[in-house]
Design a protein around this motif. Structure first.
Motif, PDB file in Angstrom:
ATOM      1  N   CYS A   4     -14.917  24.933 -65.225  1.00 47.96           N
ATOM      2  CA  CYS A   4     -14.095  24.434 -66.321  1.00 47.96           C
ATOM      3  C   CYS A   4     -12.937  23.555 -65.848  1.00 47.96           C
ATOM      4  N   SER A   5     -13.233  22.533 -65.075  1.00 44.10           N
ATOM      5  CA  SER A   5     -12.258  21.500 -64.712  1.00 44.10           C
ATOM      6  C   SER A   5     -13.009  20.384 -64.011  1.00 44.10           C
ATOM      7  N   CYS A   6     -12.403  19.223 -63.934  1.00 44.75           N
ATOM      8  CA  CYS A   6     -13.039  18.097 -63.249  1.00 44.75           C
ATOM      9  C   CYS A   6     -13.301  18.439 -61.793  1.00 44.75           C
ATOM     10  N   ASP A   7     -12.315  19.022 -61.122  1.00 43.60           N
ATOM     11  CA  ASP A   7     -12.462  19.343 -59.702  1.00 43.60           C
ATOM     12  C   ASP A   7     -13.595  20.338 -59.459  1.00 43.60           C
ATOM     13  N   ALA A   8     -13.666  21.394 -60.300  1.00 41.29           N
ATOM     14  CA  ALA A   8     -14.690  22.418 -60.109  1.00 41.29           C
ATOM     15  C   ALA A   8     -16.088  21.859 -60.353  1.00 41.29           C
ATOM     16  N   VAL A   9     -16.250  21.061 -61.413  1.00 42.26           N
ATOM     17  CA  VAL A   9     -17.559  20.490 -61.725  1.00 42.26           C
ATOM     18  C   VAL A   9     -17.989  19.513 -60.642  1.00 42.26           C
ATOM     19  N   LYS A  10     -17.080  18.677 -60.163  1.00 41.78           N
ATOM     20  CA  LYS A  10     -17.406  17.735 -59.085  1.00 41.78           C
ATOM     21  C   LYS A  10     -17.791  18.471 -57.802  1.00 41.78           C
ATOM     22  N   GLU A  11     -17.032  19.507 -57.473  1.00 40.86           N
ATOM     23  CA  GLU A  11     -17.305  20.258 -56.249  1.00 40.86           C
ATOM     24  C   GLU A  11     -18.694  20.878 -56.283  1.00 40.86           C
ATOM     25  N   ALA A  12     -19.104  21.349 -57.465  1.00 38.45           N
ATOM     26  CA  ALA A  12     -20.424  21.973 -57.584  1.00 38.45           C
ATOM     27  C   ALA A  12     -21.541  20.936 -57.663  1.00 38.45           C
ATOM     28  N   LEU A  13     -21.469  20.031 -58.638  1.00 37.68           N
ATOM     29  CA  LEU A  13     -22.586  19.131 -58.931  1.00 37.68           C
ATOM     30  C   LEU A  13     -22.706  17.964 -57.949  1.00 37.68           C
ATOM     31  N   ILE A  14     -21.597  17.567 -57.327  1.00 37.86           N
ATOM     32  CA  ILE A  14     -21.644  16.429 -56.404  1.00 37.86           C
ATOM     33  C   ILE A  14     -21.574  16.886 -54.949  1.00 37.86           C
ATOM     34  N   ASP A  15     -20.522  17.647 -54.616  1.00 37.56           N
ATOM     35  CA  ASP A  15     -20.357  18.077 -53.223  1.00 37.56           C
ATOM     36  C   ASP A  15     -21.410  19.089 -52.793  1.00 37.56           C
ATOM     37  N   ASN A  16     -21.904  19.886 -53.737  1.00 33.59           N
ATOM     38  CA  ASN A  16     -22.947  20.883 -53.440  1.00 33.59           C
ATOM     39  C   ASN A  16     -24.150  20.661 -54.358  1.00 33.59           C
ATOM     40  N   ALA A  17     -24.563  19.402 -54.439  1.00 36.84           N
ATOM     41  CA  ALA A  17     -25.596  18.997 -55.401  1.00 36.84           C
ATOM     42  C   ALA A  17     -26.904  19.761 -55.231  1.00 36.84           C
ATOM     43  N   GLU A  18     -27.328  19.988 -54.008  1.00 34.14           N
ATOM     44  CA  GLU A  18     -28.607  20.661 -53.775  1.00 34.14           C
ATOM     45  C   GLU A  18     -28.556  22.109 -54.244  1.00 34.14           C
ATOM     46  N   ASP A  19     -27.461  22.790 -53.966  1.00 38.59           N
ATOM     47  CA  ASP A  19     -27.339  24.210 -54.323  1.00 38.59           C
ATOM     48  C   ASP A  19     -27.228  24.427 -55.825  1.00 38.59           C
ATOM     49  N   PHE A  20     -26.646  23.461 -56.549  1.00 40.87           N
ATOM     50  CA  PHE A  20     -26.442  23.601 -57.998  1.00 40.87           C
ATOM     51  C   PHE A  20     -27.406  22.727 -58.787  1.00 40.87           C
ATOM     52  N   GLY A  21     -28.504  22.312 -58.166  1.00 40.00           N
ATOM     53  CA  GLY A  21     -29.352  21.287 -58.766  1.00 40.00           C
ATOM     54  C   GLY A  21     -30.486  21.757 -59.642  1.00 40.00           C
ATOM     55  N   ALA A  22     -30.669  23.073 -59.822  1.00 44.26           N
ATOM     56  CA  ALA A  22     -31.777  23.546 -60.669  1.00 44.26           C
ATOM     57  C   ALA A  22     -31.337  23.601 -62.127  1.00 44.26           C
ATOM     58  N   ARG A  23     -32.302  23.590 -63.030  1.00 42.01           N
ATOM     59  CA  ARG A  23     -32.033  23.634 -64.461  1.00 42.01           C
ATOM     60  C   ARG A  23     -31.984  25.070 -64.953  1.00 42.01           C
ATOM     61  N   GLY A  24     -30.941  25.398 -65.711  1.00 39.84           N
ATOM     62  CA  GLY A  24     -30.835  26.704 -66.338  1.00 39.84           C
ATOM     63  C   GLY A  24     -31.652  26.787 -67.615  1.00 39.84           C
ATOM     64  N   HIS A  25     -31.641  27.962 -68.223  1.00 40.69           N
ATOM     65  CA  HIS A  25     -32.484  28.254 -69.385  1.00 40.69           C
ATOM     66  C   HIS A  25     -31.841  27.756 -70.670  1.00 40.69           C
ATOM     67  N   MET A  26     -32.626  27.021 -71.483  1.00 40.80           N
ATOM     68  CA  MET A  26     -32.201  26.615 -72.823  1.00 40.80           C
ATOM     69  C   MET A  26     -33.319  26.967 -73.795  1.00 40.80           C
ATOM     70  N   PRO A  27     -33.152  28.016 -74.605  1.00 42.12           N
ATOM     71  CA  PRO A  27     -34.238  28.517 -75.460  1.00 42.12           C
ATOM     72  C   PRO A  27     -34.856  27.464 -76.367  1.00 42.12           C
ATOM     73  N   LEU A  28     -34.022  26.694 -77.095  1.00 45.99           N
ATOM     74  CA  LEU A  28     -34.568  25.725 -78.037  1.00 45.99           C
ATOM     75  C   LEU A  28     -35.344  24.631 -77.317  1.00 45.99           C
ATOM     76  N   LEU A  29     -34.789  24.152 -76.197  1.00 53.39           N
ATOM     77  CA  LEU A  29     -35.473  23.113 -75.431  1.00 53.39           C
ATOM     78  C   LEU A  29     -36.830  23.587 -74.960  1.00 53.39           C
TER      79      LEU A  29
END
Length: 437
Positions: free
Chosen positions: A83-108
């Motif tokens: 829940c912040s720009c820094d946290a999201v960047k650190e996860a999705l960009i700096d640790n892209a491989e570790d956070f790169g899988a898709r989570g569950h979305m029932p309707l989708l």
């Protein structure tokens, strides 16, 4: 006897809740040191802390107490919220491989047969579908003149439809759906539909309802099967392109015109830039964007301000990992709250106001901002970002080259808050008059 029976039932219920709490505590202990968060209740988990109508606001509120990385529980499983720009960047960009899988979305998953499209798939299937999608877009001219010409052509069809209104008030909702969907149709099928085609209108109505459905349905993690790339994946990926490619761009256009209707000073400045750079004798082209910093800033600010997908789309971690001194087990659902990035006060001086100055420097040149993340980021960044950015610039610029706006009601009455706010922000219905320039 009735009193004894009621007491017995109450005792059984209490024992059940105690045992359930103990079981959850043991499960939590096994998972290691997850980020802090509100204590879950038996059965209900943390559902009482979430406002079903504005979930992302509830999640942002919890971050004020527990920090930018915290845990909530839904459906018996922990969900880690970023829940912040820094946290999201650190996860999705700096640790892209570790956070790169898709989570569950029932309707989708219900819509795409268990997440078999490019949006909801994982593993080798996702890699092949994404590679196929990018290759297909390139083959059809993405990044080349041919795609630009398709958008320019459709923009002119849209202008013809707008002129038919003869200055009368109109609701732009389906005008934009028709135009944007026709761009996708021309890419996928090599052909467009007439705006009055009944089957076409029925399909667009379905897309609109699906997007509304997404705006009220969201869920937590569940493993997605990984099977070989096959025709079902191609069909569902095409479906993903239509849904994502039509509703996201058309909703941004619709919401954007409402914002501009409420800010005539911004419209006037755009008109001046268009007259200086393009004039009225030719259609806008994508090369104009680099010479139109104010138009570019306005479009970026529209996307930031409307916060179209505030929750983002769920991710999951691909292995056990340590993140900011916390232990996150493999398979844990991750919610990167894009709203918290687009409204991060560290990135934007006026996070809750519409202000194109967020993307302009002191000399009036376009200025990029790390907090601009409407397409998400990292390995799962929207594969249609390039197409969407091209469409938004060419449609917005063509409309403003040809028309001025007038509101049938006092602009003070225009409410920019969403009609629906869940997975997506849906604008309120409004009308405007398009006055030829």
């Amino acid at each position: 006897m009735e009193i004894i029976g009621a007491t017995t039932l109450l005792l059984i219920a209490c024992i059940f809740f105690i045992l359930l709490s103990i079981t959850q505590a043991r499960k939590q202990k096994k998972k290691g040191k997850l980020p802090p968060g509100p204590v879950p209740l038996p059965i209900l988990e943390n559902i009482l802390q979430l406002n079903g109508k504005e979930v992302f606001k509830s999640l942002n509120k919890l971050s004020e107490k527990y920090g930018p990385v915290y845990t909530i529980h839904m459906g018996m499983d922990p969900v880690v919220v970023l829940c912040s720009c820094d946290a999201v960047k650190e996860a999705l960009i700096d640790n892209a491989e570790d956070f790169g899988a898709r989570g569950h979305m029932p309707l989708l998953e219900r819509l795409s047969s268990g997440g078999h499209g490019v949006v909801g798939s994982n593993g080798e299937r996702w890699k092949q579908l994404r590679r196929f999608s990018l290759m297909t877009l390139r083959n059809f001219g993405m990044g080349k003149r041919s795609i630009e010409q398709r958008i320019q052509e459709e923009a002119q069809f849209l202008m013809e439809e707008f002129r038919k209104s003869n200055d009368r008030p109109l609701d732009p909702t389906f005008y934009f759906s028709k135009a944007v969907s026709n761009v996708i149709c021309s890419v996928v099928f090599g052909n467009r539909f007439e705006y009055e085609d009944k089957d076409f209108l029925k399909l667009l109505g379905l897309f609109n309802e699906i997007f509304k459905g997404f705006s009220s349905v969201w869920g937590q993690e569940k493993d997605i099967p990984e099977t070989e790339f096959h025709m079902e994946g191609i069909v569902n990926t095409t479906f993903d392109l239509f849904i994502a490619g039509t509703e996201t761009v058309s909703t941004t256009l619709r919401y954007g015109l409402m914002i501009l209707l409420k800010h005539p000073d911004v419209v006037e400045r755009i008109h001046q830039e268009i007259d200086k750079v393009i004039g009225g004798d030719r259609a806008p082209c994508i090369e104009d964007r680099s010479r139109m910093p104010y138009m570019d800033a306005v479009i970026h600010e529209i996307q930031r301000f409307i916060d179209l997908i505030p929750l983002g789309i769920p991710h999951k971690v691909t292995r056990d990992l340590k993140f900011r001194d916390f232990n996150i087990p493999q398979g844990t659902t991750i919610y990167p709250i894009l709203s918290s990035v687009l409204q991060d006060p560290k990135q934007f001086k006026y996070p809750h106001e519409f202000n194109p100055g967020h993307f302009l420097d002191d000399q009036g040149k376009f200025s990029r901002n790390d907090g601009f993340m409407p397409f998400s980021s990292g390995k799962r960044i929207c594969l249609g970002e390039g197409l969407a950015r091209m469409e938004l610039f060419l449609f917005f610029t063509t409309i403003l080259q040809n028309f001025s706006f007038r509101s049938p009601v006092d602009i003070e009455e225009l409410d920019l808050t969403p009609l629906m706010s869940g997975f997506g922000n849906v604008p309120r219905y409004y009308q405007l008059c398009l006055i030829p320039r």
